[in-house]
Scaffold this motif. Structure first.
Motif, PDB file in Angstrom:
ATOM      1  N   THR A  14       0.608  -1.117  -0.050  1.00 44.89           N
ATOM      2  CA  THR A  14       0.215  -0.021   0.004  1.00 44.89           C
ATOM      3  C   THR A  14       0.789   1.463   0.301  1.00 44.89           C
ATOM      4  OG1 THR A  14      -2.272  -1.230   1.455  1.00 44.89           O
ATOM      5  CG2 THR A  14      -1.656   1.529   1.349  1.00 44.89           C
ATOM      6  N   LYS A  15       1.742   1.715   1.075  1.00 51.49           N
ATOM      7  CA  LYS A  15       2.881   2.178   0.815  1.00 51.49           C
ATOM      8  C   LYS A  15       3.245   2.775  -0.622  1.00 51.49           C
ATOM      9  CE  LYS A  15       4.041   2.472   5.316  1.00 51.49           C
ATOM     10  NZ  LYS A  15       5.044   2.732   6.680  1.00 51.49           N
ATOM     11  N   LYS A  16       3.398   1.667  -1.108  1.00 57.68           N
ATOM     12  CA  LYS A  16       4.416   1.885  -2.944  1.00 57.68           C
ATOM     13  C   LYS A  16       3.494   1.975  -3.419  1.00 57.68           C
ATOM     14  CE  LYS A  16       8.019  -1.964  -2.222  1.00 57.68           C
ATOM     15  NZ  LYS A  16       7.691  -2.970  -2.555  1.00 57.68           N
ATOM     16  N   ILE A  17       2.503   1.695  -3.612  1.00 57.29           N
ATOM     17  CA  ILE A  17       1.136   1.838  -4.798  1.00 57.29           C
ATOM     18  C   ILE A  17       1.295   3.675  -3.549  1.00 57.29           C
ATOM     19  CG2 ILE A  17      -1.020   2.131  -4.689  1.00 57.29           C
ATOM     20  CD1 ILE A  17      -1.258  -0.730  -4.198  1.00 57.29           C
ATOM     21  N   VAL A  18       0.592   4.406  -2.860  1.00 60.17           N
ATOM     22  CA  VAL A  18       1.104   5.398  -2.190  1.00 60.17           C
ATOM     23  C   VAL A  18       2.155   6.781  -2.817  1.00 60.17           C
ATOM     24  CG1 VAL A  18       0.848   7.475  -0.435  1.00 60.17           C
ATOM     25  CG2 VAL A  18      -0.470   5.389  -0.600  1.00 60.17           C
ATOM     26  N   ASP A  19       3.388   5.816  -2.570  1.00 56.66           N
ATOM     27  CA  ASP A  19       4.284   7.030  -3.084  1.00 56.66           C
ATOM     28  C   ASP A  19       4.447   6.991  -4.977  1.00 56.66           C
ATOM     29  OD1 ASP A  19       5.149   7.338  -0.545  1.00 56.66           O
ATOM     30  OD2 ASP A  19       6.865   5.290  -1.182  1.00 56.66           O
ATOM     31  N   ASP A  20       3.894   5.960  -5.135  1.00 57.09           N
ATOM     32  CA  ASP A  20       3.420   5.735  -6.860  1.00 57.09           C
ATOM     33  C   ASP A  20       2.429   6.272  -7.099  1.00 57.09           C
ATOM     34  OD1 ASP A  20       4.919   4.405  -9.206  1.00 57.09           O
ATOM     35  OD2 ASP A  20       3.033   3.143  -9.633  1.00 57.09           O
ATOM     36  N   LEU A  21       1.565   6.602  -6.561  1.00 55.97           N
ATOM     37  CA  LEU A  21       0.983   7.561  -7.298  1.00 55.97           C
ATOM     38  C   LEU A  21       1.260   9.010  -6.989  1.00 55.97           C
ATOM     39  CD1 LEU A  21      -2.388   6.502  -5.942  1.00 55.97           C
ATOM     40  CD2 LEU A  21      -1.939   6.226  -8.182  1.00 55.97           C
ATOM     41  N   LEU A  22       1.574   8.872  -5.999  1.00 52.03           N
ATOM     42  CA  LEU A  22       2.074  10.726  -6.326  1.00 52.03           C
ATOM     43  C   LEU A  22       3.200  11.092  -6.341  1.00 52.03           C
ATOM     44  CD1 LEU A  22       2.246  10.662  -1.196  1.00 52.03           C
ATOM     45  CD2 LEU A  22       0.971  12.247  -2.989  1.00 52.03           C
ATOM     46  N   LEU A  23       4.185   9.984  -7.257  1.00 53.67           N
ATOM     47  CA  LEU A  23       4.803  10.851  -8.566  1.00 53.67           C
ATOM     48  C   LEU A  23       4.318  10.356  -9.239  1.00 53.67           C
ATOM     49  CD1 LEU A  23       7.845   7.878  -7.470  1.00 53.67           C
ATOM     50  CD2 LEU A  23       7.755   9.724  -6.961  1.00 53.67           C
ATOM     51  N   ALA A  24       3.313  10.360  -9.588  1.00 57.33           N
ATOM     52  CA  ALA A  24       2.246  10.214 -10.917  1.00 57.33           C
ATOM     53  C   ALA A  24       0.719  11.775 -10.528  1.00 57.33           C
ATOM     54  CB  ALA A  24       1.526   9.147 -10.876  1.00 57.33           C
ATOM     55  N   ARG A  25       1.708  12.197  -9.268  1.00 56.26           N
ATOM     56  CA  ARG A  25       1.511  13.665  -9.300  1.00 56.26           C
ATOM     57  C   ARG A  25      -0.046  13.279  -9.614  1.00 56.26           C
ATOM     58  NH1 ARG A  25       4.975  16.346 -13.686  1.00 56.26           N
ATOM     59  NH2 ARG A  25       6.518  16.693 -12.377  1.00 56.26           N
ATOM     60  N   ILE A  26      -0.509  12.762  -8.303  1.00 58.10           N
ATOM     61  CA  ILE A  26      -2.086  13.301  -7.802  1.00 58.10           C
ATOM     62  C   ILE A  26      -2.000  13.502  -7.172  1.00 58.10           C
ATOM     63  CG2 ILE A  26      -3.671  11.070  -7.448  1.00 58.10           C
ATOM     64  CD1 ILE A  26      -3.309  10.888 -10.049  1.00 58.10           C
ATOM     65  N   GLU A  27      -2.210  14.165  -6.057  1.00 58.13           N
ATOM     66  CA  GLU A  27      -2.687  14.636  -4.941  1.00 58.13           C
ATOM     67  C   GLU A  27      -2.722  13.952  -3.930  1.00 58.13           C
ATOM     68  OE1 GLU A  27      -4.384  18.362  -4.433  1.00 58.13           O
ATOM     69  OE2 GLU A  27      -3.734  19.113  -6.674  1.00 58.13           O
ATOM     70  N   GLU A  28      -2.347  14.183  -2.651  1.00 55.50           N
ATOM     71  CA  GLU A  28      -2.767  13.235  -1.528  1.00 55.50           C
ATOM     72  C   GLU A  28      -4.220  13.410  -0.822  1.00 55.50           C
ATOM     73  OE1 GLU A  28      -0.803  12.233   3.034  1.00 55.50           O
ATOM     74  OE2 GLU A  28      -0.061  13.610   1.610  1.00 55.50           O
ATOM     75  N   ARG A  29      -4.266  14.169  -0.617  1.00 60.25           N
ATOM     76  CA  ARG A  29      -6.036  14.460  -0.688  1.00 60.25           C
ATOM     77  C   ARG A  29      -6.613  13.541  -1.935  1.00 60.25           C
ATOM     78  NH1 ARG A  29      -9.040  18.526  -3.802  1.00 60.25           N
ATOM     79  NH2 ARG A  29      -6.911  20.045  -5.718  1.00 60.25           N
ATOM     80  N   HIS A  30      -6.508  13.320  -2.511  1.00 55.54           N
ATOM     81  CA  HIS A  30      -7.024  12.099  -3.753  1.00 55.54           C
ATOM     82  C   HIS A  30      -6.761  10.707  -3.949  1.00 55.54           C
ATOM     83  CE1 HIS A  30      -8.989  15.707  -5.636  1.00 55.54           C
ATOM     84  NE2 HIS A  30      -7.539  15.934  -6.050  1.00 55.54           N
ATOM     85  N   ILE A  31      -6.093  10.483  -2.745  1.00 60.13           N
ATOM     86  CA  ILE A  31      -5.924   9.592  -1.938  1.00 60.13           C
ATOM     87  C   ILE A  31      -6.579   8.815  -1.021  1.00 60.13           C
ATOM     88  CG2 ILE A  31      -3.975   7.008  -2.234  1.00 60.13           C
ATOM     89  CD1 ILE A  31      -2.298   9.422  -3.647  1.00 60.13           C
ATOM     90  N   HIS A  32      -7.265   7.269  -0.692  1.00 58.95           N
ATOM     91  CA  HIS A  32      -8.033   7.424   0.467  1.00 58.95           C
ATOM     92  C   HIS A  32      -7.472   5.614   0.621  1.00 58.95           C
ATOM     93  CE1 HIS A  32      -9.804  11.260   0.008  1.00 58.95           C
ATOM     94  NE2 HIS A  32     -10.012  10.338  -1.630  1.00 58.95           N
ATOM     95  N   ILE A  34      -8.587   2.795   3.482  1.00 52.06           N
ATOM     96  CA  ILE A  34      -9.376   1.933   4.421  1.00 52.06           C
ATOM     97  C   ILE A  34      -8.325   0.216   3.706  1.00 52.06           C
ATOM     98  CG2 ILE A  34     -11.684   1.297   4.692  1.00 52.06           C
ATOM     99  CD1 ILE A  34     -12.912   2.760   2.355  1.00 52.06           C
ATOM    100  N   ALA A  35      -8.739  -0.193   6.139  1.00 57.37           N
ATOM    101  CA  ALA A  35      -8.210  -1.033   6.264  1.00 57.37           C
ATOM    102  C   ALA A  35      -9.447  -1.762   7.528  1.00 57.37           C
ATOM    103  CB  ALA A  35      -6.723  -0.677   7.155  1.00 57.37           C
ATOM    104  N   LYS A  36      -8.863  -2.618   7.965  1.00 56.36           N
ATOM    105  CA  LYS A  36     -10.027  -3.069   8.577  1.00 56.36           C
ATOM    106  C   LYS A  36      -9.545  -2.083   9.988  1.00 56.36           C
ATOM    107  CE  LYS A  36      -9.719  -7.295  11.820  1.00 56.36           C
ATOM    108  NZ  LYS A  36      -9.130  -8.938  11.674  1.00 56.36           N
ATOM    109  N   ARG A  37     -11.077  -1.938  11.065  1.00 55.83           N
ATOM    110  CA  ARG A  37     -10.796  -1.711  11.963  1.00 55.83           C
ATOM    111  C   ARG A  37      -9.285  -2.031  13.044  1.00 55.83           C
ATOM    112  NH1 ARG A  37     -15.666  -0.501  15.038  1.00 55.83           N
ATOM    113  NH2 ARG A  37     -16.624   1.087  12.669  1.00 55.83           N
ATOM    114  N   GLY A  38      -8.757  -0.686  13.626  1.00 52.87           N
ATOM    115  CA  GLY A  38      -7.813  -1.109  15.070  1.00 52.87           C
ATOM    116  C   GLY A  38      -6.342  -1.534  13.938  1.00 52.87           C
ATOM    117  N   PRO A  45      -2.828   7.562   3.943  1.00 60.98           N
ATOM    118  CA  PRO A  45      -3.742   8.763   3.990  1.00 60.98           C
ATOM    119  C   PRO A  45      -5.393   7.844   4.015  1.00 60.98           C
ATOM    120  CG  PRO A  45      -3.477   8.558   1.681  1.00 60.98           C
ATOM    121  CD  PRO A  45      -2.304   7.718   2.236  1.00 60.98           C
ATOM    122  N   GLU A  46      -5.647   7.908   5.460  1.00 57.10           N
ATOM    123  CA  GLU A  46      -7.166   7.051   5.479  1.00 57.10           C
ATOM    124  C   GLU A  46      -8.080   8.464   5.034  1.00 57.10           C
ATOM    125  OE1 GLU A  46      -9.061   5.203   9.702  1.00 57.10           O
ATOM    126  OE2 GLU A  46      -7.206   7.096  10.327  1.00 57.10           O
ATOM    127  N   ALA A  47      -8.911   7.159   4.589  1.00 56.28           N
ATOM    128  CA  ALA A  47     -10.308   7.413   4.221  1.00 56.28           C
ATOM    129  C   ALA A  47     -10.908   8.435   5.362  1.00 56.28           C
ATOM    130  CB  ALA A  47     -10.917   6.845   3.566  1.00 56.28           C
TER     131      ALA A  47
END
Length: 169
Positions: A14-32, A34-38, A45-47
């Protein structure tokens, strides 16, 4: 904008995906994410409430239904004998706005208590430990972003792409 859903096996990917999206110039506010509670998401960036619930669609439905109900009530009020044509427009406007306001408020309250309908289909996999990444990308870049993710992280499942996202993601 379109929303792409990625089902990811663990935090490291997930961290690699978020980093790759950021490198692709997708702003962090557009990345969310969702994980299991806890599940500790660390710096991912949590939804928030808007992504996890049906708040926006419920408000939109409430405005439409409340506005239509208010308009109908205004037409009934205008049809009654004491109403004159001079104040008829004001009555129609007032009842329509009142109905839309009450409808949006009620719809929002109901929408906050409901889980997001689009995310419900992923609940079993999320409870099993997978993470769901939502990425809001420009519609002309969807294929590029999906190919980029597949190229670097072939184990990621791209589950679906929404035709459009809400007005206020």
């Amino acid at each position: 904008m379109r929303r792409i859903y990625f089902l990811v096996p663990e935090i490291a990917t997930t961290k690699k995906i978020v980093d790759d999206l950021l490198l692709a110039r997708i702003e962090e506010r557009h990345i969310h994410v969702i994980a299991k509670r806890g599940t500790p998401l660390e710096d991912l960036p949590e939804a928030n409430l808007l992504q996890k619930t049906d708040f926006i669609p419920a408000v939109q439905q409430g405005v439409a239904l409340g506005g239509a109900t208010g308009l109908l009530a205004g037409l009934v009020a205008v049809a009654l004998p004491p109403a004159s044509t001079v104040i008829a427009g004001g009555i129609l406007l007032a009842t329509t706005l009142a109905g839309a306001s009450i409808g949006s408020w009620a719809g929002g309250m109901i929408g906050m208590t409901l889980g997001n309908r689009r995310i419900k289909e992923f609940e079993d996999k999320i409870e099993a430990g997978k993470l769901l990444v939502l990425a809001d990308v420009p519609k002309d870049r969807v294929d590029e972003i999906e190919d980029r993710i597949r190229l670097h992280l072939p184990q990621v499942e791209i589950m679906q792409t929404e035709p459009r996202i809400p007005a206020f993601p």
